[in-house]
Enzyme design. Structure first.
Site, PDB file in Angstrom:
ATOM      1  N   LYS A 105     -39.105  64.176 -13.270  1.00  0.00           N
ATOM      2  CA  LYS A 105     -39.149  65.676 -13.840  1.00  0.00           C
ATOM      3  C   LYS A 105     -39.466  65.764 -15.099  1.00  0.00           C
ATOM      4  O   LYS A 105     -39.905  66.936 -15.536  1.00  0.00           O
ATOM      5  CB  LYS A 105     -37.466  66.012 -13.614  1.00  0.00           C
ATOM      6  N   SER A 144     -39.982  58.090  -7.207  1.00  0.00           N
ATOM      7  CA  SER A 144     -39.708  59.414  -8.261  1.00  0.00           C
ATOM      8  C   SER A 144     -38.639  59.209  -9.193  1.00  0.00           C
ATOM      9  O   SER A 144     -38.619  59.898 -10.172  1.00  0.00           O
ATOM     10  CB  SER A 144     -39.611  60.522  -7.271  1.00  0.00           C
ATOM     11  N   GLU A 160     -32.530  75.278 -13.758  1.00  0.00           N
ATOM     12  CA  GLU A 160     -31.492  75.090 -12.595  1.00  0.00           C
ATOM     13  C   GLU A 160     -31.821  73.723 -12.349  1.00  0.00           C
ATOM     14  O   GLU A 160     -32.777  73.176 -12.681  1.00  0.00           O
ATOM     15  CB  GLU A 160     -32.061  75.769 -11.257  1.00  0.00           C
TER      16      GLU A 160
END
Lengths: 408, 276
Positions: A97, A386, A119
């Site tokens: 991210k 990830s 969010e």
């Protein structure tokens, strides 16, 4: 849409459409803001100084490049394809991210914005956003569903430590989609000073393209690394899909290499047939939510349904427009993995490789566990690790019936 | 060919309802009151009774909300109303049926359906437009349909004589305004605050200035909404715009089980007395 295209990498068009998907379905109040983001992003993209600055932070703050790691014991255990992990779990903040957060925070500053909203589902995007806000001294407000706050307590505390305000969202299913609704409501009411830092390849144009661009560092590095390690491109790529940003980051640089098989893994929750799942491409149909047309879980009457997944990061009823388009073109295969399969993969990866994967990434590994034994030993497979799974140990303990408060 | 002829006739009559009403208001020298309710809130029968009672209570134009699970541009009041309606079993067809029942006794009051795009997209734009027209709708407000995406809808709406009512906001600059207005029909809905429904209220002087700017670019009537809660505020808007829209404050009274129609009458008195 079934005929082979010259390129799968040219989208979106200037209005943000990938085939029938994408677009800008937002209230008029937001349109000027979204157009301003698009304009600022196009200018930044064309400015070499922007990329140089971003590269510097990715190297020295995020810790890139992330390794491409040969998972020897998992490979031997499965007895088929040679498996590599792209180690996004080793990034600062523990997931992919941060790649997009770093790009977007630099953009927000170029735009003169002083307040950042975001969010979050699993909390990884919230933590990454709070981290870059702390780094640059910007005010940060994170919207998070109450259900997710309960199951991701460590990440909530991390965000608070980083100086972010975490706003609990109780409407609807109190998960990621509802957090996104409230973030958009905040943006509409704070148009002057606020930048909305969307965490995935969804939302109104330009977000799906912009977040993808920032995440393609994953695939670009992988390409370079695998050429160095194996002297050739991989035979297949596997990544999990919620909104789809880690997968798009890995896949995109390989879309025009027809010999690379590409597999996206959706969360099937309790199983597609139970209706309790988050597999929008396997179990949904095209619809419009959060500013874009995409595959969407919805009722016969067009109401959005709640998604279900043990993984908070995959618990979303939609999927990015570019993935939706890639499904229709047939370039990428999308397959479902259940909660139970993901938990098994979580344990197997931990024991065999000494790597605790995020529950999201464990979905990708679960597909590898299915696929690899059916493939020859010279088949090179890259799976996107990830994120790391430290945040998920409470959830997994609960699933396995372990009382974390008692003797372990 | 016969179908086309029927459509043309229907188009003319429906186009008339909004135009006729705003022309009549102009002749009376007053602004109109536009009231919003959520179809099916708190349940079908109660909602139908309120809808049928709105014209007599003083509503000049009615916005009938189509409930949606994820109303991103609405505040908590409208969101809760939509969820109540859905929980009570409201469907898109149910909303159209309510309108058709309303039309059995009222063929004069313009009714605009208001909601989000996905339920319409799900039904199919052409089928929805035909069904909405048949039920007696005069126009449509689709909150998440900016002019950039409107072309996928306008053909179907035009074919059925339905107006697409466009929203403009304080963030809409002059260059953009002409793009928005190029798609507008029926009336223009000025969203008086940057925010979601039912939160804060606009300053009357700012609204007057914004309406004046709009009038330079359009001859369509201008309705102003968001944040109007009292007869006095409605009167303030009625002094500068062609209509005042009240939504959340009315929906709040329905939620509390108060006499919603008495509140509409008080608003109507405010609007009607505004320019006296």
């Amino acid at each position: 849409m079934t005929k082979a295209l010259n390129t799968y990498r040219s989208g979106a068009d200037e209005n943000g459409h990938f085939g029938i998907y994408g677009g800008r379905y937002v209230a008029e109040t937001l349109m000027p803001l979204i157009l301003a983001v698009d304009e600022a992003y196009q200018a930044a993209k064309a400015d070499p100084a922007f990329q140089t600055e971003l590269d510097g932070y990715l190297k020295h703050f995020v810790g890139r490049p992330s390794p491409l790691y040969y998972a020897r014991r998992l490979t031997e255990h499965l007895g088929g394809a040679k498996i590599y992990f792209k180690r996004e779990d080793l990034n600062h903040t523990g997931a992919h991210k941060v790649n997009s957060c770093m790009g977007q925070i630099l953009l927000a500053q170029r735009m003169g914005k002083t307040r950042i909203i975001a969010e979050t589902g699993a909390g990884q995007h919230g933590v990454a956003t709070a981290t870059v806000c702390a780094r640059f001294g910007l005010k940060c407000v994170i919207y998070m569903g109450q259900t997710d706050i309960e199951r991701q307590a460590p990440n909530v505390f991390r965000m608070k430590l980083l100086g972010a305000e975490v706003k609990s969202v109780t409407s609807g299913s109190a998960t990621l989609k509802d957090a996104m609704n409230d973030a958009m409501r905040d943006w509409v009411a704070n148009v002057e000073d606020t930048y909305y830092l969307i965490g995935t390849v969804a939302g109104p144009h330009p977000y799906p393209s912009m977040v993808r661009d920032f995440q393609t560092v994953i695939g670009n590095e992988t390409r370079e690394q695998i050429l160095e390690l194996e002297g050739r491109l991989p035979d297949s790529l596997v990544a999990c899909i919620g909104g789809g940003s880690n997968a798009m980051g890995l896949f995109h640089p390989f879309l025009d290499d027809p010999d690379v098989r590409i597999v996206g893994v959706e969360a099937a929750g309790d199983g597609i047939q139970t209706g309790r799942h988050a597999a929008s491409m396997t179990g949904g149909r095209p619809g419009v939510l959060h500013g874009n047309r995409m595959y969407l879980l919805q009722t016969d009457d067009g109401q959005v349904t709640e998604a279900h997944s043990i993984s908070a990061g995959l618990d979303y009823p939609g999927v990015g427009p570019e993935h939706s388009w890639l499904k229709d073109t047939g370039r990428v295969e999308y397959v479902p993995i259940t909660d139970a399969e993901a938990i098994a993969a979580f344990q197997e990866t931990t024991r065999l490789e000494g790597i605790i994967p995020a529950l999201e990434s464990a979905h990708a590994v679960a597909q590898v566990i299915k696929l690899a034994p059916t493939l020859p030993r010279d088949h090179v497979m890259v799976v996107n690790m990830s994120g790391r799974g430290d945040k998920d140990v409470n959830t997994v303990a609960r699933e396995l019936g372990v009382d974390m408060g008692g003797p372990l | 060919m016969e179908t086309a002829t029927v459509n043309t006739v229907a188009t003319t009559s429906r186009t008339g309802r909004l135009q006729t009403r705003f022309a009549a208001l102009k002749a009376e020298g007053r602004a109109g009151l536009v009231t919003y309710i959520m179809a099916g809130d708190p349940d079908r029968e109660a909602s139908q009774a309120i809808l049928n009672g709105l014209p007599a209570a003083g509503a000049d134009v009615i916005e009938l909300g189509m409930p949606f699970s994820d109303p991103m541009a609405d505040g908590p009041t409208i969101e809760a109303a939509g969820h109540r309606a859905l929980a009570a079993g409201q469907t898109l067809q149910g909303t159209l049926n309510m309108l058709a029942r309303f039309r059995e006794t009222d063929t004069e009051t313009p009714v605009v359906l208001m909601g989000y795009f996905n339920p319409i997209h799900n039904r199919g734009v052409e089928r929805f437009a035909a069904d909405a027209a048949a039920a007696g709708a005069d126009g449509l407000i689709i909150v998440d349909m900016p002019p950039e995406e409107a072309p996928e809808l306008t053909g179907a709406l035009n074919a059925q004589g339905l107006h697409l009512i466009m929203l403009t906001a304080p963030t809409t600059d002059a260059a953009r305004l002409s793009v928005v207005l190029s798609h507008a029909g029926g009336f223009v809905y000025y969203v008086s605050i940057a925010g979601v429904t039912g939160t804060r209220s606009a300053d009357e002087a700012q609204v007057a200035e914004a309406v004046a700017r709009l009038r330079q670019q359009t001859d369509l009537p201008i309705a102003v909404g968001f944040g109007i809660r009292t007869p006095e505020q409605a009167a303030g808007i009625a002094r500068v715009a062609d209509a005042a829209v009240v939504g959340s404050a009315l929906v709040e009274r329905i939620a509390k089980g108060e006499d919603a129609l008495a509140y509409v009458s008080a608003l109507a008195d405010g609007v009607r007395g505004a320019r006296a």
